[in-house]
Design a protein around this motif. Structure first.
Motif, mmCIF file in Angstrom:
data_model
loop_
_atom_site.group_PDB
_atom_site.id
_atom_site.type_symbol
_atom_site.label_atom_id
_atom_site.label_comp_id
_atom_site.label_asym_id
_atom_site.label_seq_id
_atom_site.Cartn_x
_atom_site.Cartn_y
_atom_site.Cartn_z
ATOM 1 N N ILE A 235 -14.138 -10.388 8.445
ATOM 2 C CA ILE A 235 -12.911 -10.488 7.658
ATOM 3 C C ILE A 235 -12.933 -9.424 6.561
ATOM 4 N N ALA A 236 -11.959 -8.545 6.618
ATOM 5 C CA ALA A 236 -11.828 -7.498 5.595
ATOM 6 C C ALA A 236 -10.807 -7.941 4.546
ATOM 7 N N VAL A 237 -11.168 -7.830 3.304
ATOM 8 C CA VAL A 237 -10.275 -8.207 2.199
ATOM 9 C C VAL A 237 -9.598 -6.944 1.654
ATOM 10 N N ILE A 238 -8.250 -6.908 1.767
ATOM 11 C CA ILE A 238 -7.489 -5.747 1.320
ATOM 12 C C ILE A 238 -6.435 -6.219 0.329
ATOM 13 N N CYS A 239 -6.371 -5.560 -0.791
ATOM 14 C CA CYS A 239 -5.388 -5.918 -1.824
ATOM 15 C C CYS A 239 -4.878 -4.641 -2.512
ATOM 16 N N LEU A 243 -9.654 -1.628 -0.105
ATOM 17 C CA LEU A 243 -10.563 -2.402 0.735
ATOM 18 C C LEU A 243 -11.751 -2.840 -0.106
ATOM 19 N N PHE A 244 -11.967 -4.133 -0.175
ATOM 20 C CA PHE A 244 -13.049 -4.663 -0.996
ATOM 21 C C PHE A 244 -14.339 -4.755 -0.165
ATOM 22 N N CYS A 246 -18.923 -4.988 -0.496
ATOM 23 C CA CYS A 246 -19.984 -5.503 -1.359
ATOM 24 C C CYS A 246 -21.333 -5.055 -0.831
ATOM 25 N N ILE A 261 -18.513 -5.019 4.727
ATOM 26 C CA ILE A 261 -17.459 -6.026 4.562
ATOM 27 C C ILE A 261 -18.100 -7.330 4.129
ATOM 28 N N LEU A 263 -17.388 -10.583 4.421
ATOM 29 C CA LEU A 263 -17.337 -11.815 5.200
ATOM 30 C C LEU A 263 -17.513 -11.526 6.689
#
Length: 274
Positions: A235-239, A243-244, A246, A261, A263
């Motif tokens: 799961i890629a978090v994009i806002c 692209l977030f 870690c 990524i 998650l």
């Protein structure tokens, strides 16, 4: 297909001793050659039918080795070079089988390398699992065989010559009992292991088209990372167009400390993306 147990009865590779046990038992009532032929035929039927008896795919090395020994001794018994008798067949079989299994165990890593040399071959998993299960069985068989040997040495040292009853006990009764105990102890070990792993997670094995072809333990997945395909959900978090990412924990099994990524997880066996 039921997956209740992590390791089904098929993983008790010491069941491959059954043809030898049959030979030992029948050697008391029929000729040695007949007993060997009965055991060899049982082993051949077992080898051919084992694919349909067990749901897990394994190479039953002990069964193959035992059947081969019985067949060779039976053929030898039909020649003028027979060297065994009804009285000594069981103890000779026990000694020959245990020595052969110990030799196989010593060279198991080399055998593993020869059978898994080709990268990306799903057959690697079958070989590795079969050799691991065989190694466990051989350890149990060898320990029991050594105990029998030590008992015989003590009896010979302190009670020689042996009485007919002692000879019958050590030469006829103990060998099949040793192998039966090996089967029972290995099965007890499997049962205990299954109880410990009753809540273990399985993940599917898929082909290049995504079709499920099997399953494996989640903890084993990394061992076959380059040879088997296991579906992973990431799961890629994009806002706001960003692209977030870690840093991966240093406790991760692979790629510790790398940026990735945040998650991801294996898809569990029986689950779907929906």
């Amino acid at each position: 297909m039921s997956f209740k147990n992590v390791l089904p009865v098929a993983f008790n590779i010491s069941l491959g001793l059954v043809p030898v046990i049959i030979t030992m038992i029948f050697s008391a009532v029929v000729t040695p050659v007949t007993a060997l032929l009965l055991g060899a035929v049982t082993g051949i039927i077992y080898i051919v039918g084992s694919h349909y008896l067990f749901q897990e795919t394994l190479i039953r090395f002990i069964l193959i080795l035992s059947t081969t020994v019985l067949l060779l001794l039976a053929l030898l018994g039909l020649s003028p070079f027979q060297f065994y008798s009804s009285e000594t067949l069981s103890i000779e079989l026990e000694t020959a089988i245990i020595l052969l299994l110990i030799t196989f165990y010593i060279f198991s890593n080399r055998i593993r390398g020869m059978l898994t040399r080709k990268k990306g071959n799903p057959f690697q998993q079958i070989v590795v699992r079969s050799l691991d299960a065989t190694a466990v069985s051989i350890r149990v068989i060898s320990i029991l065989g050594i105990i029998h040997l030590l008992l015989m040495i003590l009896v010979v040292l302190f009670a020689y010559p042996l009485t007919p009853k002692m000879s019958f006990l050590f030469y006829r009764i103990f060998p099949p009992v040793i192998f039966i105990l090996a089967i029972l102890f290995n099965q007890a070990g499997l049962t205990y292991f299954n109880s410990l792993m009753s809540d273990a997670d399985f993940i599917p094995i898929v082909d290049e088209k995504g079709n499920v072809t099997g399953r494996t333990l989640k903890v084993e997945a990394l061992n076959y990372k380059n040879s088997l395909i296991n579906p992973v959900v990431r799961i890629a978090v994009i806002c706001n167009g960003m692209l977030f990412l870690c840093d991966k924990s240093q406790k991760c099994t692979i790629d510790q400390g790398k940026i990735d990524i945040p998650l991801e997880s294996y898809l569990k066996y029986g689950e779907t993306l929906e």
